[in-house]
Design an enzyme around this catalytic site. Structure first.
Site, mmCIF file in Angstrom:
data_model
loop_
_atom_site.group_PDB
_atom_site.id
_atom_site.type_symbol
_atom_site.label_atom_id
_atom_site.label_comp_id
_atom_site.label_asym_id
_atom_site.label_seq_id
_atom_site.Cartn_x
_atom_site.Cartn_y
_atom_site.Cartn_z
ATOM 1 N N GLY A 48 0.823 -1.210 0.000
ATOM 2 C CA GLY A 48 0.000 0.000 0.000
ATOM 3 C C GLY A 48 0.858 1.262 0.000
ATOM 4 O O GLY A 48 0.521 2.250 -0.667
ATOM 5 N N ASP A 85 1.996 -8.162 10.559
ATOM 6 C CA ASP A 85 3.295 -8.843 10.621
ATOM 7 C C ASP A 85 4.362 -7.993 11.308
ATOM 8 O O ASP A 85 5.428 -8.491 11.619
ATOM 9 C CB ASP A 85 3.773 -9.197 9.209
ATOM 10 C CG ASP A 85 2.894 -10.249 8.560
ATOM 11 O OD1 ASP A 85 2.076 -10.851 9.278
ATOM 12 O OD2 ASP A 85 3.024 -10.469 7.341
#
Ligand SMILES: Nc1ncnc2c1ncn2[C@@H]1O[C@H](COP(=O)(O)OP(=O)(O)OP(=O)(O)O)[C@@H](O)[C@H]1O
Ligand SMILES: O=P(O)(O)OC[C@H]1O[C@](O)(CO)[C@@H](O)[C@@H]1O
Ligand SMILES: [Mg+2]
EC number: 2.7.1.11
Length: 491
Positions: free
Chosen positions: A183, A211
């Site tokens: 993104g 993550d």
């Protein structure tokens, strides 16, 4: 990579001419250890030795622009239409950020129009650009009570120029992108296309990923909520394993390239005997291999709990032809092989062969850890990031991400956020804590020469390392074998 002051400066759209609605309050505000004035900067590094290495006067040390409200702003709030998009995998807190952006834009800056693009960057294509959600304080009031994103998200490539057209056609002059590394790359390309075409549109990123693999941020929002949920599965599996003869508990957790969730969730419960992450390769066979280690734990305490990050041991799957070569998803992210299945099968086969009767309890919570609502800590974090993002946009920053760095909110050039991946450092103190918690730094128990049987059956002590030296708990216990191959002992 050595970073200099220039590498850390963020792009401005231009001079700030408008008074901020906060300008009077800010003029009267005193700087304190808890409040960084708008002209101040936050150091990139925080150890004396790192700073000394630069041998530079303090104003030239690598540092980030402090986030927060400015007395003068670039945009006239009455002229602003804001856009919001959420991209990539879900993450706890997405709705909190959307809600915080909308509240700050409307209540503080009196921005009248905010559009939410649906389903990630796909919603900014020609086909979908008119199908937006009008975001108002009323519309977002309760959205933080649910996981996911009310806007939807997606993976897959879109054309930057087509997305610029959408911004122009929808009169948007401030875009907030809430996304991960992908993104942020898309947002960087978009900001570049906007600049090339000479439009006056700010693009501000709020980096996210469960993550925790984005650099230049203390910890990404939602990570804490996700690993808290992951920890519950570790508890479940350890209860199951402990109650079964020769019990094997395995939990596979998300973490494509970085094992932060596996490490933190394991530390949160302190119930794992073995933690496997992508950053620390391991062998299955051999004296120091996983199978021998599992057998030792089962013989020593009757059961074993293994936490494995999904990206761990991919080389083992490849060697066995269990990895589809170059497989990627729509965004180009690697598609992984199933390390959980390989562990379950090889551990069962090995323990059966050595005369044990394993009962395997395997849990893959998968999306269940990232679809949860943000916990209270993450909600606060999301709200404060949203505030910082709105201030940055109104002050005309662009191609800029807002992050928390060393507990301060700062502006970081987007390109830095995608310049590398944040990973667990096998030589760092987080991995050291995992080794301590799993008992891997305790001197190994005595074993009969030439025998695989563990003489000392005392739990944590059952783990041994060939590289252990003496009694002190030192890094020798986790040494890797030669030449950067990084194949190492599990201890
Ligand atoms: N290198 C790139 N250049 C331009 N756009 C990209 C790039 N990588 C990803 N994107 C776009 O960004 C969006 C989100 O990317 P991706 O699916 O990789 O998720 P992400 O933002 O990295 O989030 P997460 O890692 O948390 O799932 C996708 O629409 C994708 O097309
Ligand atoms: O199935 P999806 O939506 O592609 O998401 C899976 C991936 O997304 C992440 O949560 C974040 O990128 C990874 O840990 C995981 O592998
Ligand atoms: Mg990603």
């Amino acid at each position: 990579m050595t970073l200099h002051l220039d590498d850390l400066s963020v792009r401005h759209l231009g001079e700030c001419h408008y008074d901020s609605p906060l300008s009077e309050m800010l003029a009267a505000k005193r700087t304190s250890p808890h409040y960084v004035a708008e002209g101040d900067r936050v150091l990139l590094e925080d150890t004396v030795s790192m700073l000394a290495e630069h041998d530079l006067p303090s104003e030239q040390l690598p540092s980030f622009e402090a986030a927060g409200p400015r007395r003068k702003i670039y945009f006239d709030p009455a002229e602003v239409t804001a856009g919001i998009v959420t991209a990539g995998g879900l993450c706890p807190g997405l709705n909190d950020v959307i809600r915080g952006l909308v509240q700050e834009l409307t209540v503080l800056y009196d921005v009248k129009r905010i559009l939410g693009f649906r389903n990630g960057f796909r919603g900014m294509t020609a086909e979908h650009r008119n199908d937006t959600i009008e975001l108002t304080p009323d519309r977002v009031r309760d959205i933080h009570n649910a996981g996911g994103t009310i806007l939807g998200s997606s993976r897959g490539a879109q054309d930057a120029d087509e997305m610029v057209d959408s911004l122009v056609l929808r009169d948007i002059n401030v875009l907030f992108v809430i996304g991960g590394d992908g993104g942020m790359k898309a947002a960087t390309n978009l900001a570049a296309a906007i600049q090339r075409r000479g439009h006056d549109i700010a693009v501000i990123g709020v980096p996210k990923t469960i993550d925790n693999d984005l650099p230049y941020t203390d910890q990404s929002f939602g990570f804490q909520s996700a690993f808290a949920q992951a920890a519950n599965f570790i508890s479940s599996v350890s209860v199951e394993a402990a109650a079964s003869p020769d019990g094997i508990g395995i939990v596979k957790l998300m973490g494509r390239h970085s094992g932060f969730i596996a490490c933190y969730a394991s530390l949160a419960r302190n119930a794992a005997d073995i933690v496997l992450i992508p950053e620390v390769p391991f062998a299955l066979e051999g004296e120091d291999g996983l199978l021998a280690r599992v057998e030792q734990h089962v013989r020593a305490k009757g059961y074993v709990v293994i936490v494995v990050a999904e990206g761990a041991g991919q080389d083992l799957l490849e060697e066995r032809g269990l990895l589809e070569a170059d497989a990627t998803d729509a965004s180009g992210n690697a598609r992984l092989g199933d390390i959980g299945a390989l562990l379950r099968e090889s551990i069962t086969a090995h323990l059966t062969e050595v005369g044990l009767a394993p009962t395997v309890r395997y849990i893959d919570p998968s999306y269940a850890i990232r679809s949860v609502t943000a916990n209270a800590y993450d909600s606060v974090y999301c709200l404060r990031l949203a505030h910082a993002a709105v201030h940055a946009a109104m002050a005309g920053r662009t191609e800029t991400a807002v992050v928390r760095w060393r507990r301060r909110f700062v502006h970081v050039p987007m390109s830095l956020i995608t310049s590398r991946r944040n990973q667990v450092d096998p030589d760092g103190d987080l991995w050291m804590s995992v080794l301590e918690a799993t008992g891997h730094l305790v001197p190994p128990p005595a074993r009969s020469p030439g025998s695989a049987e563990v003489v000392d059956r005392g739990g944590a002590g059952a783990c041994r390392s060939t590289s252990w030296e003496g009694g002190a708990a030192t890094r020798r216990g986790v040494e890797f074998s030669g030449g950067g191959s990084q194949r190492g002992s599990l201890c």
